[in-house]
Design an enzyme around this catalytic site. Structure first.
Site, PDB file in Angstrom:
ATOM      1  CD  GLU A  63      17.050  48.983  -1.855  1.00  0.00           C
ATOM      2  OE1 GLU A  63      16.511  48.642  -0.820  1.00  0.00           O
ATOM      3  OE2 GLU A  63      16.920  48.383  -2.766  1.00  0.00           O
TER       4      GLU A  63
ATOM      5  CD  GLU B  11      14.940  42.497  -2.140  1.00  0.00           C
ATOM      6  OE1 GLU B  11      14.483  43.317  -1.766  1.00  0.00           O
ATOM      7  OE2 GLU B  11      15.462  43.139  -0.345  1.00  0.00           O
TER       8      GLU B  11
HETATM    9  C1  GAL Z   1      13.983  46.232  -2.280  1.00  0.00           C
HETATM   10  C2  GAL Z   1      14.194  46.319  -0.673  1.00  0.00           C
HETATM   11  C3  GAL Z   1      13.623  46.531  -0.168  1.00  0.00           C
HETATM   12  C4  GAL Z   1      11.718  46.842  -0.562  1.00  0.00           C
HETATM   13  C5  GAL Z   1      11.435  45.975  -1.336  1.00  0.00           C
HETATM   14  C6  GAL Z   1      10.395  46.693  -1.653  1.00  0.00           C
HETATM   15  O1  GAL Z   1      14.724  46.959  -3.524  1.00  0.00           O
HETATM   16  O2  GAL Z   1      15.374  46.249  -1.036  1.00  0.00           O
HETATM   17  O3  GAL Z   1      13.512  46.333   1.528  1.00  0.00           O
HETATM   18  O4  GAL Z   1      11.961  48.119   0.120  1.00  0.00           O
HETATM   19  O5  GAL Z   1      12.352  46.515  -2.030  1.00  0.00           O
HETATM   20  O6  GAL Z   1       9.389  46.102  -1.522  1.00  0.00           O
END
Ligand code: GAL
Length: 999
Positions: free
Chosen positions: A425, A501
């Site tokens: 990010e 993620e």
């Molecule tokens: C993503 C980010 C993580 C965490 C997650 C939400 O956008 O890469 O570090 O913030 O969201 O828990």
């Protein structure tokens, strides 16, 4: 350019504000052990904290040089040892964004250690001595015996300094000044606690003459020939001839720089992590190496290792310990790896920085695919439309390349690392491109990952986070929305895809895992993903009364924080697996087991990528009403990856039984492995073969007896009712504190609340007043042998509602007549309730739940049930629940989410028995089944609680007997509940329960 001031003042800028990576550190190189001397400098240091840099400088220069020192362990974070406090933020920087400048309030910790060299430490002049820091957050200056060795930034990266001639045999004074904030903080905006300090090891390293400066192992595997290739590049201090590498197990000796073909090696994979011990010998030292032969590639748009496509069943792992923060003890790292292996996880993304190097050793040894991520995140710049983003500002190029280089150089010899990630990010920009070029040039043998630039111009995989099922499916079909640039679009469309993620494991959930996995298993391009995240970042704390709890953002009085958004892991902070982890284990199990009761067969599918099934033993069992009637071993052929077979179940399954019968087939480890003992369950399947049984034999109906006097209670079998509103008052002698009635509300989950108010389902529910439903009694009537209560349940202000009829009847049961000695009146009777619910008007939103809520004032603390278990399950998180007979305490029936919310529901309950210490209690039978929650507080109290300590057990046991619940989804970050799991008030619902004494 927003930073003209910083630029023109560059000459004067303090080292902690200067974007450059630092001064004095030696060139980065591989982490390795050797037979050369080392001295750990971990232990108790002296420490003092200043609120600003100026305070620290003044104390150093002035009279106070010897004042105010306390003891602090190294490694550690000072805020976890009573100096200052931790602060949790997700995206927003906790200081004004004016890069590279920092606030004046910049907690600065001086660390000091006085040490002697061991008696047998080599003499000065015999080689060199280096001082290594494995991790210091966020910027530091090192002095040894008064001389500055250098300064450094890059919190999760190693730095080595030459200790030089200052080093003495006795009384060395090592002074390390650490600043909480530095230019480095602008590029370390990861979603986690801000925790400064020397949080990884500090080591003194002797480097003899002719020592290994750096080593780079290239161990490939050609799956077509079955041959390995090996070349070990090493730079050796002052010895042009280099060194020799021996691999005794392979009978191999070669010179550094020389390439050998190695026939017949066993390749390394996460499933079969074969390592070969080797030694690199130079004139000065012996360096043990562990070789894993493997080749990573993208072939025909698919990631392969050793020619095999991978399916990543991954997690994102932050380094976290509830007492030590990111100073994670080695035993805990090992525990993480074992827990991952035992829960069918095969991959880790080291979000969002390189981990302690020891963690990667464990990944090599036990077998996990790793995406190693650079220590880089600039997410907070998003609030300024990415203006001044260090990822695109030439002033930061050196710092970012340094971060890439320190990661790659340190970790390049780990076979487990298959991808380098540029960071997280950080928007897009030229410095990311430069990092990618640097990495590709240095190590073309691995793939490059970065999620933040969807053009994929500088990466080898298309990676996204939290993409919906629908979008993932389109990507799977290579039919995603095109990029504007046709060249880039064509390139990206040919790339493999991962979700770096997905499935945000915050609180209760995540839902929707099964549907993602189905997509991953269907489309070759989709190579799996990494659940966010491994562990809740809850810091162990105590409330005013001394009760322990796990703290989240705001609990330390921080004015700016992101609350419990850091409690979003598959493990609770103390590393107890959450229901989400058990669900994930089931969803990603590497063996498909599909029992077909009608055909009396089981279809077994090998879903591993590399290994066959010889490591597993299969067993079957036959359970009637949850009791095991027969069991045995099952012969399953040693299927190769991707193969499946239909296996007949034994004759025993033909036996007739009374009651509901389930067949279960389990795959367990056939022998002990490095990560779990023989018998550890890897996968299972279950099917209902017969039933459900008729759980009641109809007995003689008992008629309601009206009260002789107005105002007296009405009696029906074992129960009494209030004749005015038809509410149940007593049941089998138990005081009913909350009479059963229709309930649609649940204590909202993190996922119900969504990412913000606008997208919050919980807010929508509240706008429609579903948390305040009104119950209008429309009639209480005795109809023959039934007591019928009708009602309309609707929210204030709403034009919609539910029409309900509660039909109460009672029968004598076959279990007793109520006349045996010791039996109480009504013991041989049962009370039945049939509920009929019809929607009235148009419902504007789904319902949280639909069922009966009731409360019994009795010390019932033990629950036994037949149904889904042993853990909680909801409509879209029920894969791990199996049908069986389970028992536990009311306390254990709760899932202790760090932030209290709806939890603990057990699905498909045919019957449940609640008992107290005196043996008395209540049995509840489903018609046909219900979902059960049982707790000693109300839903309102659960909803109002902010920490588990807010919930004090009361005298009433509150029960929810649900016909249905709305799903869970993963809307706290990602898609909401999928359509099949939404609970809509569109159809009539009929269900029932029966109440008797426990059997
Ligand atoms: C993503 C980010 C993580 C965490 C997650 C939400 O956008 O890469 O570090 O913030 O969201 O828990």
């Amino acid at each position: 350019m927003i930073n003209t001031r910083g630029r023109s003042d560059r000459a004067k800028i303090a080292y902690y504000e200067d974007p450059s990576p630092g001064t004095g550190a030696l060139a980065p190189r591989a982490a390795f052990r050797s037979d050369a001397r080392t001295l750990s400098l971990n232990g108790d240091w002296r420490f003092r904290l200043f609120p600003t840099v100026a305070h620290a400088e003044a104390a150093e220069a002035g009279q106070g040089e010897e004042d105010g020192w306390e003891k602090l362990p190294v490694p550690s974070h000072w805020a976890l040892h009573g100096h200052g406090a931790p602060q949790y933020t997700n995206i927003r920087y906790p200081f004004p964004v004016d890069p590279p400048h920092l606030p004046t309030e910049n907690p600065t910790g001086d660390h000091r250690l006085v040490f002697d060299l061991p008696a047998d430490w080599p003499e000065p002049g015999d080689g060199r001595t280096l001082l290594r820091f494995d991790g210091v957050e966020s910027c530091y200056r090192v002095r040894l015996n008064g001389r500055e060795l250098g300064t450094a930034k890059g919190s999760r990266l190693p730095h080595e300094f030459d200790a030089g001639p200052q080093l003495r045999r006795h009384g060395n004074v090592l002074s390390v000044r650490v600043h909480q904030w530095s230019s480095g903080s602008y590029v370390e905006d990861q979603d986690m606690w801000w925790l400064a300090g020397i949080f990884r090891a500090v080591t003194l390293l002797h480097r003899p003459e002719a020592a290994v400066e750096d080593v780079f192992v290239h161990a490939g595997y050609d799956h077509r020939t079955g041959h390995g290739t090996l070349r070990v590049d090493a730079s050796v201090d002052a010895v042009p001839a280099g060194g020799r590498v021996t691999v005794p197990e392979l009978g191999l000796t070669l010179a550094t720089g020389e390439t050998a073909t190695v026939p017949g090696v066993q390749p390394w994979s996460a499933e079969a992590p074969r390592l070969y011990e080797a030694t690199l010998t130079t004139g000065g030292e012996r360096v043990p190496l562990r070789l894993g032969f493997r080749t990573v590639a993208v072939e025909d748009g698919v990631i392969t290792v050793n020619g095999r496509p991978l399916l990543l069943r991954g997690v994102n792992r932050h380094e976290f310990h509830p007492d030590h923060g990111r100073a994670v003890p080695h035993a805990t790292m090992r525990e993480d790896v074992l827990l991952m292996k035992r829960h069918n996880i095969n991959a880790v993304r080291t979000s969002h920085y390189p981990p302690d190097p020891a963690f990667l050793d464990l990944c090599d040894e036990f077998g996990l695919w790793v995406i190693d991520e650079a220590d880089l995140e600039t997410h907070g710049f998003i609030y300024g439309d990415w203006r001044g983003n260090p990822a695109d500002d030439p002033d930061w190029e050196e710092a970012l390349i340094d971060r890439a280089a320190r990661m790659v150089e340190r970790d390049k010899n780990h076979p487990s690392v298959i991808m380098w990630s540029l960071g997280n990010e950080s928007g897009t920009g030229r410095n990311l491109a430069a990092m990618s070029r640097w990495i590709r040039d240095r190590d073309p043998s691995r793939l490059i990952h970065y999620e933040g630039d969807w053009s994929c111009e500088h990466t080898d995989v298309y990676s996204r986070m939290y993409a919906s099922h629908e979008e993932v499916e389109a990507i799977g079909r290579r039919a995603e929305k095109p990029l504007d640039d046709p060249r880039l679009d064509a390139r990206r469309r040919a790339l493999p895809f991962i979700q770096c993620e997905y499935a945000h494991a915050m609180g209760n959930g995540p839902g929707g895992l099964t549907e993602y996995q189905r997509l991953f298993e269907t489309y070759e391009r989709l190579q799996g993903g990494f659940v966010w995240e491994w562990i809740d970042h809850g810091l162990r704390a105590r409330d005013a009364a001394g009760r322990p709890y796990f703290a989240y953002g705001g609990d330390f009085g921080e004015p700016l924080h992101d609350g419990n958004f850091c409690a979003d892991g598959l493990l609770f902070p103390d590393r107890t697996p959450s229901p989400g982890l058990l669900e994930y284990k089931k969803v990603v199990e590497p063996v498909g087991i599909c029992v077909d009761a009608a055909a009396r067969t089981v279809r077994v599918t090998n879903k591993y990528d590399v290994i066959d099934l010889t490591g597993l033993a299969f067993c079957w069992s036959r359970e009637v009403e949850g009791r095991r009637e027969a069991e045995g071993a099952l012969d399953v052929p040693p299927l190769a990856p991707g193969e499946s077979a239909e296996v007949a179940l034994p004759e025993a399954f033909a036996a007739e039984s009374e009651g509901e019968e389930w067949w279960t087939v389990r795959a367990v480890l056939a022998a002990d492995t490095a990560w779990a003992p023989a018998g550890h369950e890897v996968a299972w399947g279950q099917a209902r073969a017969r039933g459900p049984a008729v759980t009641r034999t109809p007995g003689a109906r008992i008629a309601p007896v009206s009260a002789p006097r107005a105002g007296d209670l009405l009696t029906l079998g074992p129960a009494t009712f209030d004749p005015l509103d038809g509410s149940l008052r007593t049941l089998h002698g138990l005081h009913i504190a909350v009479p059963p009635r229709l309930n649609v509300w649940r204590a909202t989950t993190d996922n119900d609340r969504g990412p913000d108010e606008a997208r919050s389902l919980a807010a929508l529910w509240r706008r429609h007043a579903l948390d305040r439903m009104r119950h209008r009694c429309d009639g209480v009537a005795v109809e023959g042998e039934s007591l019928v209560v009708t009602a309309r349940v609707a929210p204030p202000g709403g034009f919609f509602g539910l029409l309900v009829s509660y039909r109460w009847t009672s029968e004598r049961t076959s279990e007793g007549t109520g006349e045996r000695p010791g039996e109480r009146p009504g013991d041989g009777t049962r009370l039945d309730l049939a509920v009929d619910i019809a929607p009235d008007g148009e419902w504007p939103c789904p319902l949280p739940r639909l069922g009966l809520a009731m409360g019994v004032r009795a010390p019932l603390d033990w629950i036994e049930w037949y149904g889904g278990g042993p853990g909680e399950s909801y409509p879209d998180t029920r894969r791990a629940a199996r049908t069986g007979r389970w028992a536990t305490t009311v306390e254990e029936f709760q899932t202790p989410y760090v932030f209290p919310q709806e939890n603990g529901s057990r699905g498909d309950v045919r019957w449940a028995e609640l008992r107290g210490p005196d043996g008395g209690g209540l049995r509840i039978e489903g018609r046909p089944a219900f979902a059960l929650t049982a707790r000693r507080w109300t839903t309102e109290q659960l909803e109002a609680a902010r920490h588990p300590y807010d919930l004090t057990p009361g005298e009433v046991l509150h029960l929810d007997l649900d016909a249905a619940q709305h799903g869970i989804g993963t809307a706290s970050c990602g898609p909401g509940v999928l359509a099949p799991y939404e609970l809509r008030a569109t159809e009539r619902t009929r269900f029932g329960v029966g109440f008797t004494l426990p059997r």
